[in-house]
Design a protein around this motif. Structure first.
Motif, PDB file in Angstrom:
ATOM      1  N   ALA A   1       0.838  -1.207   0.000  1.00  0.00           N
ATOM      2  CA  ALA A   1       0.000   0.000   0.000  1.00  0.00           C
ATOM      3  C   ALA A   1       0.865   1.246   0.000  1.00  0.00           C
ATOM      4  O   ALA A   1       0.560   2.237  -0.683  1.00  0.00           O
ATOM      5  N   GLY A   2       1.990   1.215   0.723  1.00  0.00           N
ATOM      6  CA  GLY A   2       2.921   2.354   0.756  1.00  0.00           C
ATOM      7  C   GLY A   2       3.552   2.578  -0.608  1.00  0.00           C
ATOM      8  O   GLY A   2       3.701   3.708  -1.082  1.00  0.00           O
ATOM      9  N   ILE A   3       3.916   1.470  -1.251  1.00  0.00           N
ATOM     10  CA  ILE A   3       4.508   1.567  -2.591  1.00  0.00           C
ATOM     11  C   ILE A   3       3.477   2.113  -3.568  1.00  0.00           C
ATOM     12  O   ILE A   3       3.780   2.965  -4.416  1.00  0.00           O
ATOM     13  N   GLN A   4       2.252   1.597  -3.457  1.00  0.00           N
ATOM     14  CA  GLN A   4       1.189   2.071  -4.348  1.00  0.00           C
ATOM     15  C   GLN A   4       0.940   3.559  -4.131  1.00  0.00           C
ATOM     16  O   GLN A   4       0.762   4.308  -5.086  1.00  0.00           O
ATOM     17  N   THR A   5       0.985   4.018  -2.894  1.00  0.00           N
ATOM     18  CA  THR A   5       0.807   5.440  -2.587  1.00  0.00           C
ATOM     19  C   THR A   5       1.933   6.253  -3.200  1.00  0.00           C
ATOM     20  O   THR A   5       1.705   7.310  -3.790  1.00  0.00           O
ATOM     21  N   LEU A   6       3.152   5.744  -3.090  1.00  0.00           N
ATOM     22  CA  LEU A   6       4.292   6.435  -3.689  1.00  0.00           C
ATOM     23  C   LEU A   6       4.169   6.488  -5.205  1.00  0.00           C
ATOM     24  O   LEU A   6       4.458   7.507  -5.839  1.00  0.00           O
ATOM     25  N   LEU A   7       3.749   5.395  -5.833  1.00  0.00           N
ATOM     26  CA  LEU A   7       3.560   5.373  -7.286  1.00  0.00           C
ATOM     27  C   LEU A   7       2.476   6.365  -7.718  1.00  0.00           C
ATOM     28  O   LEU A   7       2.621   7.062  -8.730  1.00  0.00           O
ATOM     29  N   ASP A   8       1.396   6.394  -6.943  1.00  0.00           N
ATOM     30  CA  ASP A   8       0.320   7.357  -7.240  1.00  0.00           C
ATOM     31  C   ASP A   8       0.834   8.794  -7.118  1.00  0.00           C
ATOM     32  O   ASP A   8       0.539   9.647  -7.960  1.00  0.00           O
ATOM     33  N   ALA A   9       1.612   9.039  -6.072  1.00  0.00           N
ATOM     34  CA  ALA A   9       2.167  10.384  -5.864  1.00  0.00           C
ATOM     35  C   ALA A   9       3.121  10.734  -7.003  1.00  0.00           C
ATOM     36  O   ALA A   9       3.155  11.870  -7.488  1.00  0.00           O
ATOM     37  N   GLU A  10       3.900   9.731  -7.449  1.00  0.00           N
ATOM     38  CA  GLU A  10       4.836   9.970  -8.555  1.00  0.00           C
ATOM     39  C   GLU A  10       4.075  10.293  -9.845  1.00  0.00           C
ATOM     40  O   GLU A  10       4.447  11.196 -10.593  1.00  0.00           O
ATOM     41  N   ARG A  11       2.996   9.535 -10.116  1.00  0.00           N
ATOM     42  CA  ARG A  11       2.177   9.817 -11.296  1.00  0.00           C
ATOM     43  C   ARG A  11       1.570  11.212 -11.218  1.00  0.00           C
ATOM     44  O   ARG A  11       1.544  11.946 -12.207  1.00  0.00           O
ATOM     45  N   GLU A  12       1.098  11.562 -10.053  1.00  0.00           N
ATOM     46  CA  GLU A  12       0.502  12.895  -9.856  1.00  0.00           C
ATOM     47  C   GLU A  12       1.557  13.984 -10.056  1.00  0.00           C
ATOM     48  O   GLU A  12       1.311  14.999 -10.706  1.00  0.00           O
ATOM     49  N   ALA A  13       2.742  13.769  -9.525  1.00  0.00           N
ATOM     50  CA  ALA A  13       3.836  14.730  -9.685  1.00  0.00           C
ATOM     51  C   ALA A  13       4.226  14.835 -11.158  1.00  0.00           C
ATOM     52  O   ALA A  13       4.499  15.924 -11.675  1.00  0.00           O
ATOM     53  N   SER A  14       4.223  13.691 -11.841  1.00  0.00           N
ATOM     54  CA  SER A  14       4.550  13.679 -13.266  1.00  0.00           C
ATOM     55  C   SER A  14       3.527  14.500 -14.057  1.00  0.00           C
ATOM     56  O   SER A  14       3.875  15.248 -14.975  1.00  0.00           O
ATOM     57  N   LYS A  15       2.252  14.354 -13.707  1.00  0.00           N
ATOM     58  CA  LYS A  15       1.201  15.136 -14.373  1.00  0.00           C
ATOM     59  C   LYS A  15       1.390  16.628 -14.119  1.00  0.00           C
ATOM     60  O   LYS A  15       1.249  17.456 -15.026  1.00  0.00           O
ATOM     61  N   ILE A  16       1.741  16.971 -12.876  1.00  0.00           N
ATOM     62  CA  ILE A  16       1.949  18.387 -12.526  1.00  0.00           C
ATOM     63  C   ILE A  16       3.134  18.946 -13.305  1.00  0.00           C
ATOM     64  O   ILE A  16       3.071  20.054 -13.853  1.00  0.00           O
TER      65      ILE A  16
END
Length: 115
Positions: A7-22
């Motif tokens: 779940a922590g890894i998935q949260t980090l991946l989601d945050a990375e995708r969001e940062a990539s979009k930004i």
């Protein structure tokens, strides 16, 4: 624990995708802004060039007019001189022809001197 890590890894991946979009949006905004700035600068340059060309044409027309008058006066003066020369030629034309014919027909031989 594995589920928590997952779940922590998935949260980090989601945050990375969001940062990539930004970051992508920021790049797009920057690219758009650079294009707009380039277009604005081009428009300003074109307007400046146009105003300077108009200023030059105005300056040229003001100063060319004086040259045109001087040119017209010089042409008139030249035409007057040509007419004067032609009239002088006509007046003395017969005299010149008589003198030329006289020089041709009245030959006065002169012996060469010993040098």
């Amino acid at each position: 624990m594995a589920a928590q890590n997952s779940a922590g890894i998935q949260t980090l991946l989601d945050a990375e995708r969001e940062a990539s979009k930004i970051v992508q949006k920021a790049r797009e905004f920057r690219t758009k802004r650079v294009r707009e700035a380039r277009d604005e600068a081009k428009n300003e340059i074109d307007a400046y060039r146009k105003s300077k060309e108009e200023e030059f044409k105005k300056f040229e027309s003001e100063h060319t007019q004086g040259n045109k008058q001087a040119e017209d006066e010089a042409d008139k003066e030249a035409d007057d001189k040509i007419k004067e020369i032609q009239e002088a030629g006509k007046k003395s034309q017969t005299g010149v022809i008589v003198e030329l014919l006289k020089a041709v027909f009245e030959v006065k031989p002169v012996a060469p001197s010993a040098a």
